[in-house]
Design a protein around this motif. Structure first.
Motif, PDB file in Angstrom:
ATOM      1  N   UNK B  34       0.820  -1.210   0.000  1.00 55.82           N
ATOM      2  CA  UNK B  34       0.000   0.000   0.000  1.00 55.82           C
ATOM      3  C   UNK B  34       0.859   1.268   0.000  1.00 55.82           C
ATOM      4  N   UNK B  35       1.986   1.206   0.693  1.00 54.30           N
ATOM      5  CA  UNK B  35       2.918   2.342   0.690  1.00 54.30           C
ATOM      6  C   UNK B  35       3.446   2.553  -0.729  1.00 54.30           C
ATOM      7  N   UNK B  38       0.750   4.180  -3.089  1.00 56.68           N
ATOM      8  CA  UNK B  38       0.476   5.616  -2.964  1.00 56.68           C
ATOM      9  C   UNK B  38       1.702   6.447  -3.355  1.00 56.68           C
ATOM     10  N   UNK B  39       2.908   5.953  -3.079  1.00 53.03           N
ATOM     11  CA  UNK B  39       4.115   6.722  -3.398  1.00 53.03           C
ATOM     12  C   UNK B  39       4.464   6.626  -4.886  1.00 53.03           C
ATOM     13  N   UNK B  41       6.071   3.977  -6.049  1.00 53.29           N
ATOM     14  CA  UNK B  41       7.329   3.222  -6.085  1.00 53.29           C
ATOM     15  C   UNK B  41       7.053   1.863  -6.719  1.00 53.29           C
ATOM     16  N   UNK B  42       7.835   1.500  -7.753  1.00 57.01           N
ATOM     17  CA  UNK B  42       7.503   0.265  -8.479  1.00 57.01           C
ATOM     18  C   UNK B  42       8.642  -0.755  -8.485  1.00 57.01           C
ATOM     19  N   UNK B  43       9.532  -0.664  -7.500  1.00 57.26           N
ATOM     20  CA  UNK B  43      10.633  -1.624  -7.425  1.00 57.26           C
ATOM     21  C   UNK B  43      10.087  -2.984  -6.970  1.00 57.26           C
ATOM     22  N   UNK B  44      10.201  -4.029  -7.822  1.00 53.73           N
ATOM     23  CA  UNK B  44       9.613  -5.334  -7.473  1.00 53.73           C
ATOM     24  C   UNK B  44      10.296  -6.013  -6.288  1.00 53.73           C
ATOM     25  N   UNK B  45      11.471  -5.526  -5.877  1.00 60.05           N
ATOM     26  CA  UNK B  45      12.113  -6.128  -4.695  1.00 60.05           C
ATOM     27  C   UNK B  45      11.271  -5.949  -3.439  1.00 60.05           C
ATOM     28  N   UNK B  46      10.309  -5.021  -3.490  1.00 66.84           N
ATOM     29  CA  UNK B  46       9.466  -4.767  -2.318  1.00 66.84           C
ATOM     30  C   UNK B  46       8.138  -5.526  -2.371  1.00 66.84           C
ATOM     31  N   UNK B  63      10.862  -0.948   1.675  1.00 68.71           N
ATOM     32  CA  UNK B  63      11.485   0.251   1.102  1.00 68.71           C
ATOM     33  C   UNK B  63      12.218   1.025   2.205  1.00 68.71           C
ATOM     34  N   UNK B  65      12.744   4.138   2.736  1.00 69.40           N
ATOM     35  CA  UNK B  65      12.075   5.335   3.262  1.00 69.40           C
ATOM     36  C   UNK B  65      10.929   4.989   4.205  1.00 69.40           C
TER      37      UNK B  65
END
Lengths: 146, 324
Positions: B34-35, B38-39, B41-46, B63, B65
């Protein structure tokens, strides 16, 4: 498997300019960002409360600013960059209806640790909302595919 | 001057350590997803377990941050999970406030990361009051910069591991203006910074009206034909009060320049190159430079005027380099 560009340490030179990122500032981003960071301070989601504080509208919380800074830098660096620091100085507020424009460039490079430093700013119509630096460790060259 | 009693009380607190504040939830995939949503952020490591399994961490990580997110109290203020300290790491702010410094603004947030945080790990932090600066006066008012350092750890049976730190600095101050927040004017829209408008007089009106029509007009003495800029009521050569104007070609050369880097003031672009331009008619004027690289400016380079309208009300001459 998602394929994404990965920045390698050897590909980066001091002075390299990051692609700019334009972020529309909306009530959904401000209120949603506050709740996604578990920040229920009323000024981030309640218009009346924000006005009582002397603000014209709800305003973005710091943790959302941090998230957007990560997005800006990670969008350039790729998924394999490892953040070692994210240091920001806060400026003018982000209010709904505005836009924040991120710009940044590479201002440091340490081959020993494969760390690069990016200096950035996120600017809206009132001025700089955020300025700061991010340090990242970038991967070396990929190993030859067997 | 700050109250000596306040300074003495503050000094005894600096360096104090405050106890643990625990996370309500272990690091978990739904909060991360969900973070990221909304941000943007599209890094699949998360978020993509299959991708992350083959990645550098061997599994999903949070992430960076998000470090602070895990230990936030949530809806109910100061409602921390069982086991958390009863001490208030912000007690120094309360103390300063008692001496009339009512307002607070966050100034710096500096996160540093020792290692990634993995799914399932549970965080806590401890706080140290790092420093309280001398009394300072800024544009906001008079007060103290207060710096706290929150050290974040992950609980491990074999010994807790540090994962990162937050240095958080606030300015606790007495506002410069007597106007309180409650009395501040309420606007529906945030004010957009606009270009300041020139003061227009009988002597200068022709110049600004010319700009609005896309003409660069230069004042000329009717008696001796001497050109002058900036506009003035009297000829510097023959002292005649009579004048008219002529349209300049708009061609000139760069006589001198400055590039403004700091402070960055809205709505201007930065760096902001400003030239002193010698027109081919012989007079010089100050104007913004456009289409230039900050390292590419050269005294004597040829320029051509163009007009841009700002804020739908102000037409300004700008000069752009032209091929020689």
């Amino acid at each position: 498997m998602t394929s994404k560009n990965t920045k390698r340490f050897d590909d980066v030179r001091p002075g390299e300019v990051l692609p700019t990122l334009e972020v529309p500032i909306t009530v959904a981003l401000i209120a949603g960002g506050a709740i996604a960071t578990r920040d229920y301070f009323p000024g981030h989601h309640d218009l009346d409360a924000a006005r009582e504080l002397g603000s014209p509208h709800v305003f973005m919380n710091i943790l959302t600013t941090n998230g957007l800074v990560q997005r800006f830098v990670e969008g350039w660096a790729g998924p394999l960059a490892r953040f070692t620091s994210l240091k920001i100085k806060l400026g003018v507020p982000n209010y709904p209806g505005d836009r924040m424009s991120f710009s940044g460039s590479v201002t440091g490079r340490d081959p020993q640790t494969r760390t690069v430093e990016v200096t950035l700013s996120g600017k809206n119509s009132l001025g700089n909302h955020v300025t700061g630096t991010v340090a990242l460790v970038l991967p070396g060259q990929p190993e030859a595919v067997a | 001057m700050a109250d000596p009693q306040l300074l003495s009380s503050v000094r005894t607190l600096v360096g104090r350590q405050y106890g643990r504040v625990y996370a309500w939830d272990a690091v978990n995939a739904p909060m991360i997803r969900q973070w990221c949503e909304i941000m943007g952020v599209d890094n699949p490591l998360y978020t993509d377990a299959a991708y992350a399994a083959d990645g550098p961490h061997g599994g999903l990580v949070a992430p960076p941050a998000m470090l602070q997110v895990w230990t936030m109290e949530g809806l109910h203020a100061n409602n921390y999970p069982p086991g958390s300290t009863d001490q208030n790491p912000y007690e120094v702010l309360k103390l300063i406030e008692e001496y009339g410094y009512a307002s607070v603004v966050a100034v710096n947030s500096e996160l540093s990361f020792t290692r990634p945080v993995y799914l399932g790990e549970r965080l806590y932090y401890t706080t140290r009051l790092e420093s309280v600066g001398d009394e300072k006066t800024t544009g906001l008012g008079t007060g103290f910069f207060v710096t706290l350092v929150m050290s974040h750890f992950v609980e491990k049976p074999e010994g807790d591991e540090p994962v990162g730190e937050l240095l958080f600095r606030v300015f606790k101050f007495r506002p410069a203006s007597a106007r309180t927040a409650a009395q501040a004017p309420i606007e529906n829209e945030p004010a957009k910074a606009k270009r300041p408008l020139p003061g227009v007089s009988d002597d200068t009106r022709f110049f600004w009206e010319g700009c609005a029509e896309g003409k660069l007009l230069i004042q000329r003495c009717s008696a001796c034909a001497t050109l002058r800029h900036p506009p003035a009521p009297v000829c510097t050569h023959c002292h005649s009060f009579e004048w008219d104007s002529v349209q300049a070609s708009g061609r000139g050369s760069l006589y001198s320049f400055v590039v403004m880097h700091y402070p960055e003031v809205a709505p201007f672009d930065h760096p902001n190159p400003i030239g002193l331009i010698e027109l081919e008619e012989g007079v010089r004027l100050i104007a913004g430079l456009t289409g230039v690289q900050r390292d590419g400016l050269r005294i004597g380079q040829q320029l051509q005027v163009e007009f841009q309208t700002f804020d739908e009300q102000l037409a300004l001459p700008l000069f752009r380099p032209v091929g020689e």
